[in-house]
Scaffold this active site. Structure first.
Site, PDB file in Angstrom:
ATOM      1  N   HIS A 127      -4.326  -4.436  -0.052  1.00 18.09           N
ATOM      2  CA  HIS A 127      -4.116  -5.103   1.237  1.00 18.09           C
ATOM      3  C   HIS A 127      -4.614  -6.544   1.177  1.00 18.09           C
ATOM      4  O   HIS A 127      -5.637  -6.893   1.778  1.00 18.09           O
ATOM      5  CB  HIS A 127      -4.852  -4.356   2.350  1.00 18.09           C
ATOM      6  CG  HIS A 127      -4.201  -3.089   2.768  1.00 18.09           C
ATOM      7  ND1 HIS A 127      -3.076  -3.052   3.572  1.00 18.09           N
ATOM      8  CD2 HIS A 127      -4.500  -1.796   2.496  1.00 18.09           C
ATOM      9  CE1 HIS A 127      -2.717  -1.801   3.787  1.00 18.09           C
ATOM     10  NE2 HIS A 127      -3.564  -1.009   3.146  1.00 18.09           N
ATOM     11  N   GLU A 161      -3.508  -8.895   2.752  1.00 20.21           N
ATOM     12  CA  GLU A 161      -3.373  -9.485   4.084  1.00 20.21           C
ATOM     13  C   GLU A 161      -4.566  -9.206   4.988  1.00 20.21           C
ATOM     14  O   GLU A 161      -4.685  -9.794   6.070  1.00 20.21           O
ATOM     15  CB  GLU A 161      -2.096  -8.976   4.761  1.00 20.21           C
ATOM     16  CG  GLU A 161      -2.165  -7.582   5.356  1.00 20.21           C
ATOM     17  CD  GLU A 161      -2.050  -6.452   4.351  1.00 20.21           C
ATOM     18  OE1 GLU A 161      -2.052  -5.273   4.761  1.00 20.21           O
ATOM     19  OE2 GLU A 161      -1.950  -6.736   3.130  1.00 20.21           O
ATOM     20  N   CYS A 182       0.820  -1.207   0.000  1.00 17.80           N
ATOM     21  CA  CYS A 182       0.000   0.000   0.000  1.00 17.80           C
ATOM     22  C   CYS A 182       0.859   1.265   0.000  1.00 17.80           C
ATOM     23  O   CYS A 182       1.597   1.509  -0.938  1.00 17.80           O
ATOM     24  CB  CYS A 182      -0.997  -0.028   1.158  1.00 17.80           C
ATOM     25  SG  CYS A 182      -2.376   1.134   0.908  1.00 17.80           S
TER      26      CYS A 182
END
Length: 309
Positions: free
Chosen positions: A235, A237, A142
């Site tokens: 993102h 994750e 990011c």
């Protein structure tokens, strides 16, 4: 996989309860193998949450992985207990003479600032320069991806008219590339950001390749030609409820925020969000560890700088 972290780290219990093979340091010493050394520069404000998310995906390999958590010296975190930081984190100065197979640099909520106005910008530049010679492959996430593209390649960031917020469909531009192997032709990933980089700026740099992009979210994954610098604008994750927590936080703070796109069933915020990115996240993190790190990093970790050419 046996991910090597201290037993007292909150992620140890979280991952163990998810039936992920975690190994404490004492047990790892009984295995006669060299673990992959992965450092995480955690710039996120809620660091324990970021630890849990990243370690979940870095565990998706049969190899032993040794994790080193890093914090900045030039910025004091206000959202993580100081006891946690002192117990589990190191400063860059503590490890800068070491070599690492991989480095992850997380995002940070500082998009509204020019890079040079971020209080730890000089320290981050030093770390990024160090990574070029002391880390085999670095994964930037990011804001960190925008910061690294700007620092290494002079690619500027641009403000968006409104926050890019939700789960978006992406296409694979190079299906046979190491990082994209095993992905479907299209896949989903979360985004939460106010800035972006333009495709035409990246295409001006001969050493960069856009591996994945989105009609709605723009450039997603960029790699340099040797796979030792990876830039991910979103993102992967994130947990199921991460966007929801951000949405409710902004609402409670009286900020103007849209419902995350493609996230709640029929945009009904009373229903549980649908996870549509976990499979692609596992593939991409696993590919990074396997192909960009393990398959190419030297067994003698001290030889990393010799293999960077």
């Amino acid at each position: 996989m046996p991910i090597k972290i201290p037993k007292q780290l909150p992620a140890f219990t979280v991952l163990r309860d998810e039936n992920i093979f975690v190994m404490d340091i004492e047990r790892s010493l009984t295995q006669d193998i060299r673990p992959l050394k992965i450092a995480i520069l955690n710039l996120m404000p809620i660091k324990i949450q970021a630890e849990n998310q990243l370690l979940r995906y870095l565990s998706n390999t049969p190899l032993q992985v040794e994790i080193t958590l890093l914090k900045t010296k030039s910025h004091n975190s206000k959202n993580t207990p100081i006891e946690h930081l002192e117990k589990f984190y190191q400063f860059f100065d503590d490890i800068k003479k070491e070599k690492f197979d991989g480095l992850v640099i997380t995002g940070a909520p500082v998009e509204h600032l020019e890079f040079e106005d971020v209080d730890y910008w000089d320290e981050l530049k030093e770390i990024m320069n160090w990574s070029s010679e002391n880390v085999f492959s670095t994964l930037h996430i990011c804001w960190a991806s925008q910061a690294a593209l700007y620092h290494h390649y002079k690619v500027p960031k641009h403000s968006l008219d409104k926050k890019l917020f939700g789960v978006y469909e992406h296409c694979v531009n190079y299906p046979n590339s190491d990082l994209m192997k095993g992905l479907d032709d299209t896949f989903f990933a979360p985004h939460s950001r106010h800035t972006t980089v333009f495709k035409e700026d990246i295409e001006k740099v001969s050493d960069l390749k856009i591996l994945s992009e989105s009609d709605d979210a723009g450039v997603f994954i960029v790699s340099n030609n040797n796979g030792r610098q990876i830039f991910v604008s979103g993102h992967l994750e994130y947990d199921r409820d991460t966007l929801q927590k951000e949405y409710l936080r902004d609402l409670n703070n009286g900020l103007e925020i849209d419902i995350p796109q493609n996230y709640y069933p029929k945009n009904d915020t009373t229903k549980e969000p649908v996870v549509r990115w976990r499979g692609s996240a596992n593939v991409i993190f696993s590919n990074w560890l396997n192909y960009c790190v393990y398959q190419n990093t030297p067994y003698d970790i001290c030889a990393i700088c010799k293999d960077m050419d």
